[in-house]
Design an enzyme around this catalytic site. Structure first.
Site, PDB file in Angstrom:
ATOM      1  N   ARG A  88       0.815  -1.202   0.000  1.00  0.00           N
ATOM      2  CA  ARG A  88       0.000   0.000   0.000  1.00  0.00           C
ATOM      3  C   ARG A  88       0.851   1.254   0.000  1.00  0.00           C
ATOM      4  NH1 ARG A  88      -5.038  -1.705   1.773  1.00  0.00           N
ATOM      5  NH2 ARG A  88      -6.576  -0.047   1.849  1.00  0.00           N
ATOM      6  N   ARG A 127     -21.801  -0.102   0.532  1.00  0.00           N
ATOM      7  CA  ARG A 127     -21.281  -1.463   0.771  1.00  0.00           C
ATOM      8  C   ARG A 127     -21.825  -2.042   2.075  1.00  0.00           C
ATOM      9  NH1 ARG A 127     -15.018  -2.570   0.649  1.00  0.00           N
ATOM     10  NH2 ARG A 127     -14.996  -0.798   2.077  1.00  0.00           N
ATOM     11  N   ARG A 160     -19.119  -1.419   7.419  1.00  0.00           N
ATOM     12  CA  ARG A 160     -17.802  -1.258   8.046  1.00  0.00           C
ATOM     13  C   ARG A 160     -17.684   0.123   8.685  1.00  0.00           C
ATOM     14  NH1 ARG A 160     -13.380  -3.335   3.697  1.00  0.00           N
ATOM     15  NH2 ARG A 160     -12.382  -1.388   4.307  1.00  0.00           N
TER      16      ARG A 160
HETATM   17  P1  AP5 Z   1      -8.910  -2.739   3.051  1.00  0.00           P
HETATM   18  O1  AP5 Z   1      -9.839  -3.678   3.695  1.00  0.00           O
HETATM   19  O2  AP5 Z   1      -7.824  -3.250   2.187  1.00  0.00           O
HETATM   20  O3  AP5 Z   1      -9.771  -1.612   2.338  1.00  0.00           O
HETATM   21  P2  AP5 Z   1      -9.552  -0.812   0.968  1.00  0.00           P
HETATM   22  O4  AP5 Z   1      -8.315  -0.945   0.203  1.00  0.00           O
HETATM   23  O5  AP5 Z   1      -9.910   0.556   1.400  1.00  0.00           O
HETATM   24  O6  AP5 Z   1     -10.462  -1.513   0.036  1.00  0.00           O
HETATM   25  P3  AP5 Z   1     -11.889  -1.863   0.281  1.00  0.00           P
HETATM   26  O7  AP5 Z   1     -12.017  -3.176   1.003  1.00  0.00           O
HETATM   27  O8  AP5 Z   1     -12.609  -0.688   0.919  1.00  0.00           O
HETATM   28  O9  AP5 Z   1     -12.465  -1.926  -1.189  1.00  0.00           O
HETATM   29  P4  AP5 Z   1     -12.330  -3.008  -2.335  1.00  0.00           P
HETATM   30  O10 AP5 Z   1     -11.497  -2.463  -3.434  1.00  0.00           O
HETATM   31  O11 AP5 Z   1     -11.970  -4.347  -1.786  1.00  0.00           O
HETATM   32  O12 AP5 Z   1     -13.837  -2.980  -2.842  1.00  0.00           O
HETATM   33  P5  AP5 Z   1     -15.016  -4.059  -2.688  1.00  0.00           P
HETATM   34  O13 AP5 Z   1     -14.739  -5.242  -3.552  1.00  0.00           O
HETATM   35  O14 AP5 Z   1     -15.383  -4.301  -1.267  1.00  0.00           O
HETATM   36  O15 AP5 Z   1      -8.162  -1.829   4.172  1.00  0.00           O
HETATM   37  C1  AP5 Z   1      -8.888  -1.257   5.245  1.00  0.00           C
HETATM   38  C2  AP5 Z   1      -7.910  -0.557   6.178  1.00  0.00           C
HETATM   39  O16 AP5 Z   1      -6.957  -1.503   6.725  1.00  0.00           O
HETATM   40  C3  AP5 Z   1      -7.017   0.531   5.524  1.00  0.00           C
HETATM   41  O17 AP5 Z   1      -7.675   1.778   5.450  1.00  0.00           O
HETATM   42  C4  AP5 Z   1      -5.808   0.544   6.490  1.00  0.00           C
HETATM   43  O18 AP5 Z   1      -6.107   1.242   7.672  1.00  0.00           O
HETATM   44  C5  AP5 Z   1      -5.671  -0.935   6.842  1.00  0.00           C
HETATM   45  N1  AP5 Z   1      -4.745  -1.627   5.916  1.00  0.00           N
HETATM   46  C6  AP5 Z   1      -5.055  -2.645   5.065  1.00  0.00           C
HETATM   47  N2  AP5 Z   1      -3.968  -3.029   4.375  1.00  0.00           N
HETATM   48  C7  AP5 Z   1      -2.940  -2.248   4.797  1.00  0.00           C
HETATM   49  C8  AP5 Z   1      -1.571  -2.142   4.429  1.00  0.00           C
HETATM   50  N3  AP5 Z   1      -1.030  -2.925   3.471  1.00  0.00           N
HETATM   51  N4  AP5 Z   1      -0.800  -1.215   5.066  1.00  0.00           N
HETATM   52  C9  AP5 Z   1      -1.317  -0.433   6.025  1.00  0.00           C
HETATM   53  N5  AP5 Z   1      -2.617  -0.454   6.395  1.00  0.00           N
HETATM   54  C10 AP5 Z   1      -3.428  -1.349   5.787  1.00  0.00           C
HETATM   55  O19 AP5 Z   1     -16.199  -3.225  -3.395  1.00  0.00           O
HETATM   56  C11 AP5 Z   1     -16.727  -2.065  -2.800  1.00  0.00           C
HETATM   57  C12 AP5 Z   1     -18.261  -2.022  -3.004  1.00  0.00           C
HETATM   58  O20 AP5 Z   1     -18.541  -1.882  -4.408  1.00  0.00           O
HETATM   59  C13 AP5 Z   1     -19.009  -3.281  -2.551  1.00  0.00           C
HETATM   60  O21 AP5 Z   1     -20.213  -2.901  -1.994  1.00  0.00           O
HETATM   61  C14 AP5 Z   1     -19.217  -4.074  -3.843  1.00  0.00           C
HETATM   62  O22 AP5 Z   1     -20.370  -4.887  -3.774  1.00  0.00           O
HETATM   63  C15 AP5 Z   1     -19.355  -2.958  -4.872  1.00  0.00           C
HETATM   64  N6  AP5 Z   1     -18.863  -3.335  -6.193  1.00  0.00           N
HETATM   65  C16 AP5 Z   1     -17.745  -4.072  -6.478  1.00  0.00           C
HETATM   66  N7  AP5 Z   1     -17.580  -4.193  -7.805  1.00  0.00           N
HETATM   67  C17 AP5 Z   1     -18.590  -3.476  -8.394  1.00  0.00           C
HETATM   68  C18 AP5 Z   1     -18.958  -3.217  -9.748  1.00  0.00           C
HETATM   69  N8  AP5 Z   1     -18.248  -3.698 -10.772  1.00  0.00           N
HETATM   70  N9  AP5 Z   1     -20.030  -2.433  -9.968  1.00  0.00           N
HETATM   71  C19 AP5 Z   1     -20.757  -1.930  -8.939  1.00  0.00           C
HETATM   72  N10 AP5 Z   1     -20.471  -2.163  -7.623  1.00  0.00           N
HETATM   73  C20 AP5 Z   1     -19.396  -2.922  -7.360  1.00  0.00           C
END
Ligand code: AP5
Length: 216
Positions: A88, A127, A160
């Site tokens: 990240r 979400r 969340r």
């Molecule tokens: P993390 O859980 O990794 O969150 P993120 O990167 O912010 O990603 P998300 O899980 O929010 O989104 P996603 O891309 O997976 O989307 P999703 O598929 O759910 O990290 C959370 C926290 O942990 C960070 O802020 C940090 O504090 C910490 N952390 C984690 N890793 C770290 C690291 N390496 N270093 C330091 N800190 C770290 O989809 C989102 C929504 O959209 C869902 O509702 C889904 O149903 C919908 N959706 C998906 N695809 C589509 C589509 N094609 N069309 C319409 N809707 C869609």
């Protein structure tokens, strides 16, 4: 296949990861899911991570890198792995490159899911997540069969804590400042594949699999 998924919060990394991991027969390793599982179990790691996650900040590299190194030492990675949410920042990308070089198992690709920022806010604010199996849904775009209930394990879905508007804004800033530079890092390594992640989920999965099947 040894793969990292790159993309803004809400780009669909977790959604695509479940299908790609199943297609390639590899474990899905999500640092966010590991932190949330630790938080659910009230472990010291989970409580430490919560301090940062609730504010939309990155958990310190010292904590995150050791956690990922431990996971990469487990014995289920003979077919590869899909890393989601790690690296990240560029420092984490360098640590990952060094850890994999030591094992003589370099990455095959970094797959970037590209989505515009308006769509991202809509996705995150709608979400709903399963606290048991981590599957994600959306109140409009990806509804579960029964409202509020996970299709896979019938657990009640939750929002969340970091999907609240003010935290979403900070997560997007942190992404732009700290995470986006890894796109250039992987471009320079010759590993970057970018696909559009707007449109139906299954079409994005198909386009990811087609792009990854060309990787040597
Ligand atoms: P993390 O859980 O990794 O969150 P993120 O990167 O912010 O990603 P998300 O899980 O929010 O989104 P996603 O891309 O997976 O989307 P999703 O598929 O759910 O990290 C959370 C926290 O942990 C960070 O802020 C940090 O504090 C910490 N952390 C984690 N890793 C770290 C690291 N390496 N270093 C330091 N800190 C770290 O989809 C989102 C929504 O959209 C869902 O509702 C889904 O149903 C919908 N959706 C998906 N695809 C589509 C589509 N094609 N069309 C319409 N809707 C869609």
């Amino acid at each position: 296949m040894r793969l990292v998924l790159v993309g803004a919060p809400g780009a669909g990394k977790g959604t695509q990861a479940q299908f790609l991991a199943a297609h390639f027969g590899i474990p899905h390793i999500s640092t966010g899911d590991i932190f949330r599982a630790n938080l659910k179990g009230n472990t010291p790691l989970g409580l430490e991570a919560k301090k940062y996650m609730d504010k939309g900040e990155l958990v310190p590299d010292s904590v995150t890198n050791d956690m990922v190194k431990d996971r990469l030492n487990q014995g289920d990675l003979e077919n590869g792995f899909l890393l989601d949410g790690y690296p990240r920042n560029v420092a984490q990308a360098e640590v990952l490159r060094a850890v994999l070089a030591e094992k003589n198992t370099p990455l095959h690709a970094a797959l970037e899911l590209s989505v515009d920022s308006e769509e991202i806010v809509t996705r995150l604010s709608g979400r709903r997540s399963c606290p048991n199996c981590q599957r994600t849904f959306h109140v409009v775009n990806e509804k579960p069969a029964v409202e509020g209930i996970c299709d896979a394990c019938q657990t009640a879905l939750v929002q969340r804590d970091d999907d609240k508007a003010e935290v979403i804004a900070r997560r997007l800033e942190v992404y732009a400042e700290q995470t986006e530079p890894i796109i250039s890092f992987y471009r320079n390594e010759g590993l970057l594949i970018t696909i559009s992640a707007t449109g139906p989920v299954n079409e994005i999965t198909d386009s990811a699999i087609a792009a990854l099947s060309r990787v040597k």
